[in-house]
Design a protein around this motif. Sequence first.
Motif, mmCIF file in Angstrom:
data_model
loop_
_atom_site.group_PDB
_atom_site.id
_atom_site.type_symbol
_atom_site.label_atom_id
_atom_site.label_comp_id
_atom_site.label_asym_id
_atom_site.label_seq_id
_atom_site.Cartn_x
_atom_site.Cartn_y
_atom_site.Cartn_z
ATOM 1 N N ILE A 186 3.688 0.457 -5.012
ATOM 2 C CA ILE A 186 3.299 0.816 -3.639
ATOM 3 C C ILE A 186 3.154 -0.444 -2.787
ATOM 4 N N LEU A 205 2.983 2.802 2.199
ATOM 5 C CA LEU A 205 1.791 3.424 2.792
ATOM 6 C C LEU A 205 1.421 2.641 4.038
ATOM 7 N N SER A 232 -0.017 8.500 -2.307
ATOM 8 C CA SER A 232 1.051 7.520 -2.492
ATOM 9 C C SER A 232 1.314 7.240 -3.967
#
Length: 321
Positions: A9, A141, A263
């Motif tokens: 992420i 994100l 996420s």
Amino acid sequence: MAPRRQADIVVVGGISTDFRVQGARLPRPGERVEGYSFQEQLGGKGAHGAVAVARLGARSTLVGRVGMDVRGMALLEQLEEEGVETRAVARDPAESTGVLMEMVDEAGRAQCLSVAGANRRLCVRDVLAAEERITRADVLLAQLGVPLDAVVAAVHIARAAGSHIVLAPRSATSLPEELLEAVHVVCLGGAEAAVLTGLDVGDLDSARQAAENLVRRGAGAAVIAAPQGHLLLGKEGELWLQNLPVDWVDTAGAREAFAAAVSVALGEKRSLADAVRFAHATSALTAMRLGAMSGLPDRDDVEAFVARLEGQALLSPHASW
């Protein structure tokens, strides 16, 4: 059981030092009130999101900007101790690190004053310097707290690479339509939904109307936080999750925990509905603990909590998803 896939992420958002003073009541203008508790901690929605991602077991990289001051260097050290990769955090030689001053009374009511500092100078050039890292991520994100042109640039890079994009603005501000059209899922609280859709979110019906507005305008799916729970709406249907029957202590970090959990679950190749269930539990567990940062749970705690909820059939929602 097969080993869990580690999600990758990248978080784009603000970084600050948070100063929090708590007292019996808030001061009136010109008045001095004696407080009884003081905290200085890592702040900023981007930083909180990146830490939440790391604690949930994913590889976490933060794209942001701090000043080259003592506070900025201390925040970078804290992020790295939490397992967050900070090579994509720019160091600003001319601007101080962002700061938030918060006063809280015994009822939990707060007054805040903030200075964005280096956050306001995150630019497209900073994002392009992290392009390779964004391209390799499973999920981007975006939590704002930084200039929109930098966020849009990151979203375009992620979209071209085929990554999932989760947009979770933590402030009530308008957003360009091109940004909504590019995201796979947008996660909003009631205040943000009101600004973006013109609708006051007070219950399931109004949350549905707000979500329909966002999907109609191009978002792949929308999650709206209503006072009674979370609503997910997308092209595949609807999922309504009522608030869990837990003792709420501090909701300061719950929204960041929710977006991070969505996420991470998407990065693990779970369905969006499953990701929202996981996030619903993660945010509730966060709200049961004191402190925006200290309340963020690790993966083992969340999985144990989810197992208890499933055993009590508390994650079995009304759904058409």
